[in-house]
Write a protein that holds these residues in place. Structure first.
Motif, short mmCIF file in Angstrom:
data_model
loop_
_atom_site.label_atom_id
_atom_site.label_comp_id
_atom_site.label_asym_id
_atom_site.label_seq_id
_atom_site.Cartn_x
_atom_site.Cartn_y
_atom_site.Cartn_z
N GLN A 115 8.65 -20.79 0.29
CA GLN A 115 9.71 -21.62 0.20
C GLN A 115 9.38 -23.03 0.74
O GLN A 115 9.78 -24.05 0.10
CB GLN A 115 10.85 -20.80 0.96
CG GLN A 115 11.63 -19.58 0.44
CD GLN A 115 12.59 -19.01 1.25
OE1 GLN A 115 13.08 -19.79 2.26
NE2 GLN A 115 13.09 -17.96 0.96
N ILE A 116 8.57 -23.10 1.96
CA ILE A 116 7.96 -24.32 2.27
C ILE A 116 7.25 -24.89 1.28
O ILE A 116 7.48 -26.17 1.13
CB ILE A 116 7.37 -24.20 3.57
CG1 ILE A 116 8.29 -23.61 4.84
CG2 ILE A 116 6.68 -25.36 4.12
CD1 ILE A 116 7.95 -23.61 6.18
N LEU A 117 6.34 -24.13 1.03
CA LEU A 117 5.47 -24.76 0.00
C LEU A 117 6.02 -25.53 -1.57
O LEU A 117 5.78 -26.58 -2.00
CB LEU A 117 4.59 -23.68 -0.65
CG LEU A 117 3.39 -23.32 0.41
CD1 LEU A 117 2.64 -22.06 -0.14
CD2 LEU A 117 2.45 -24.54 0.61
N GLU A 118 7.06 -24.87 -1.45
CA GLU A 118 8.21 -25.25 -2.74
C GLU A 118 8.78 -26.41 -2.38
O GLU A 118 8.77 -27.43 -2.99
CB GLU A 118 9.11 -24.18 -3.23
CG GLU A 118 10.01 -24.74 -4.64
CD GLU A 118 10.53 -23.40 -5.17
OE1 GLU A 118 11.40 -23.76 -6.21
OE2 GLU A 118 10.53 -22.37 -4.68
N THR A 119 9.29 -26.50 -1.35
CA THR A 119 9.84 -27.67 -0.69
C THR A 119 9.19 -28.95 -0.72
O THR A 119 9.50 -30.09 -0.94
CB THR A 119 10.59 -27.49 0.69
OG1 THR A 119 11.48 -26.51 0.62
CG2 THR A 119 11.31 -28.75 1.44
N ILE A 120 7.90 -28.78 -0.22
CA ILE A 120 6.88 -29.90 -0.03
C ILE A 120 6.13 -30.19 -1.38
O ILE A 120 5.24 -31.10 -1.28
CB ILE A 120 6.05 -29.65 0.86
CG1 ILE A 120 5.28 -28.55 0.94
CG2 ILE A 120 6.85 -29.52 2.32
CD1 ILE A 120 4.06 -28.19 2.10
N GLY A 121 6.24 -29.33 -2.46
CA GLY A 121 5.93 -29.62 -3.85
C GLY A 121 4.28 -29.19 -3.90
O GLY A 121 3.58 -29.65 -4.56
N LEU A 122 3.90 -28.16 -3.15
CA LEU A 122 2.65 -27.72 -3.03
C LEU A 122 2.47 -26.22 -3.31
O LEU A 122 1.42 -25.64 -3.02
CB LEU A 122 1.92 -27.73 -1.62
CG LEU A 122 1.66 -29.13 -1.30
CD1 LEU A 122 1.16 -29.42 0.35
CD2 LEU A 122 0.80 -30.01 -2.30
N LYS A 123 3.38 -25.64 -4.27
CA LYS A 123 3.40 -24.35 -4.40
C LYS A 123 2.13 -23.98 -5.40
O LYS A 123 1.71 -22.94 -5.20
CB LYS A 123 4.70 -23.77 -5.19
CG LYS A 123 5.08 -22.49 -5.25
CD LYS A 123 6.26 -22.25 -5.95
CE LYS A 123 6.61 -20.63 -5.93
NZ LYS A 123 7.84 -20.56 -6.39
N GLU A 124 1.88 -24.72 -6.30
CA GLU A 124 0.67 -24.61 -7.06
C GLU A 124 -0.57 -24.83 -6.47
O GLU A 124 -1.73 -24.26 -6.80
CB GLU A 124 0.84 -25.73 -8.36
CG GLU A 124 2.31 -25.41 -9.18
CD GLU A 124 2.25 -24.09 -9.60
OE1 GLU A 124 1.35 -23.43 -10.33
OE2 GLU A 124 3.53 -23.69 -9.58
N ALA A 125 -0.60 -25.41 -5.17
CA ALA A 125 -1.86 -25.70 -4.49
C ALA A 125 -1.76 -24.80 -3.17
O ALA A 125 -2.80 -24.96 -2.30
CB ALA A 125 -1.94 -27.08 -4.10
N GLY A 126 -1.28 -23.70 -3.23
CA GLY A 126 -1.10 -23.07 -2.05
C GLY A 126 -2.27 -22.15 -1.60
O GLY A 126 -2.53 -22.02 -0.58
N LYS A 127 -3.31 -21.88 -2.63
CA LYS A 127 -4.42 -21.17 -2.57
C LYS A 127 -5.82 -22.09 -2.30
O LYS A 127 -6.75 -21.89 -2.16
CB LYS A 127 -4.79 -20.21 -3.25
CG LYS A 127 -3.60 -19.07 -3.28
CD LYS A 127 -3.91 -18.17 -4.35
CE LYS A 127 -2.67 -16.99 -4.24
NZ LYS A 127 -3.22 -15.91 -5.33
N LYS A 128 -5.38 -23.41 -2.67
CA LYS A 128 -6.44 -24.44 -2.90
C LYS A 128 -6.94 -24.93 -1.15
O LYS A 128 -6.06 -25.03 -0.46
CB LYS A 128 -6.20 -25.73 -3.28
CG LYS A 128 -7.18 -26.73 -3.53
CD LYS A 128 -6.45 -27.90 -4.59
CE LYS A 128 -7.35 -29.10 -4.74
NZ LYS A 128 -6.92 -30.16 -5.58
N LYS A 129 -8.23 -25.10 -0.70
CA LYS A 129 -8.66 -25.26 0.45
C LYS A 129 -8.17 -26.86 0.90
O LYS A 129 -8.11 -27.52 -0.17
CB LYS A 129 -10.29 -25.19 0.39
CG LYS A 129 -10.54 -23.57 0.69
CD LYS A 129 -11.91 -23.44 0.91
CE LYS A 129 -12.38 -21.95 1.26
NZ LYS A 129 -13.81 -21.80 1.54
#
Length: 304
Positions: A115-129
């Motif tokens: 939910q936080i990743l979606e809020t900050i617009g980083l859902k697609e980058a969640g697994k990227k270092k």
């Protein structure tokens, strides 16, 4: 009247002979996006550290959520802050960085990190270092870390500093989203008034540790908008003429100036009517002050 969520009274921080924050009385309304404006070294970061509990005041008071002094420890958990650079683990992903902070907070709710990743617009980058993130992405993740625990007050210190135009837009859009959708109260510091003017509802201008002015967005825009500016010895003499001509949106700003915010094309007619009434006008002009010019004038000009 809007509820005051945070206020300070005479807040001061002294480092030896240097006074970094000097007797600041600041007020933040619940639900506001408060733009804290000042040049580098003006005292912004020192002030934000004190209200966030990262530094102790030399003197003065802080009141938040109706609590003050020794009771503040009860409400510090309601503050999320990003001050200076976010502490990120470069070899970990955004998901892992957020998960670690959730564990520290005892948060075990499923999908909380997503939910936080979606809020900050980083859902697609969640697994990227993180070491492969742009500066703008790192700033958004830093704000995401500050959101863990669902704070009522979000404190952001220069979150757009050093970002490219795209990064600035991304961070700005996210702050607006938090304000509009989460109804979060946000204090955001910057030395770029033009950029803050796109998101802030209220402003405080600090210079050399002193809070020069607090004003709303409407008051700031009124000070900077296009207007007829009349210079004369006794401005109140102009009031009957303005009223008889049907002017309504005007203001006597000091002992020599009248500002008129409407019917700018009638400045010559107005000057003629004042002269007919034997009212001496030193100068009448159409003027417009840019936001950055206003800020520079407030803080002593470009060379200080």
């Amino acid at each position: 009247m809007s509820e005051i969520l945070l206020q300070t009274k005479g807040l001061t921080k002294q480092y030896g002979r240097h006074c970094a924050v000097d007797q600041v009385n600041l007020h933040i309304k619940k639900g506001a996006v408060y733009g804290f404006i000042g040049r580098n070294g003006a005292g912004k970061t020192t002030f934000l550290k004190m209200i966030s509990g990262l530094s102790s005041p030399t003197s003065g008071e802080i009141e938040m959520f109706g609590y003050k002094e020794k009771e503040l420890s009860r409400v510090r958990s309601r503050i999320g802050c990003l001050i200076e650079e976010p502490g990120l683990y470069g070899n970990m992903s955004a998901f892992e960085n957020l998960s670690m902070k959730c564990r520290l907070f005892g948060i075990k709710k499923r999908d909380y990190v997503e939910q936080i990743l979606e809020t900050i617009g980083l859902k697609e980058a969640g697994k990227k270092k993180i070491k492969h993130f742009s500066l703008g992405m790192k700033q958004r993740l830093g704000i995401g870390l500050a959101l863990v625990g669902e704070p009522d007050l979000l404190v952001l210190d220069e979150p757009i500093n050093g970002l490219d135009p795209q990064g600035i837009v991304e961070v700005r859009d996210m702050i607006l989203k938090l304000s509009e959708e989460k109804h979060m109260t946000i204090i955001i510091s910057s030395h770029i008034l033009e950029e803050l003017s796109k998101i802030a509802t209220d402003y405080g201008i600090i210079h050399r540790g002193v809070l020069l002015q607090e004003l709303s967005r409407e008051e700031l825009m009124k000070k900077c908008c296009e207007r007829i500016e009349i210079t004369m010895d006794q401005p109140r003499q102009a009031v009957p003429i303005l009223d008889s001509m049907g002017f309504a949106n005007y203001q006597i700003v000091d002992s020599e100036h009248v500002f008129i915010y409407e019917r700018l094309e009638e400045s010559a007619l107005l000057n003629r009517e004042l002269n007919r009434s034997d009212i001496y006008v030193k100068e009448i002009k159409i003027t417009n002050e840019e936001l950055e010019t206003y800020f520079l004038n407030m803080t002593g000009g470009a060379n200080i």
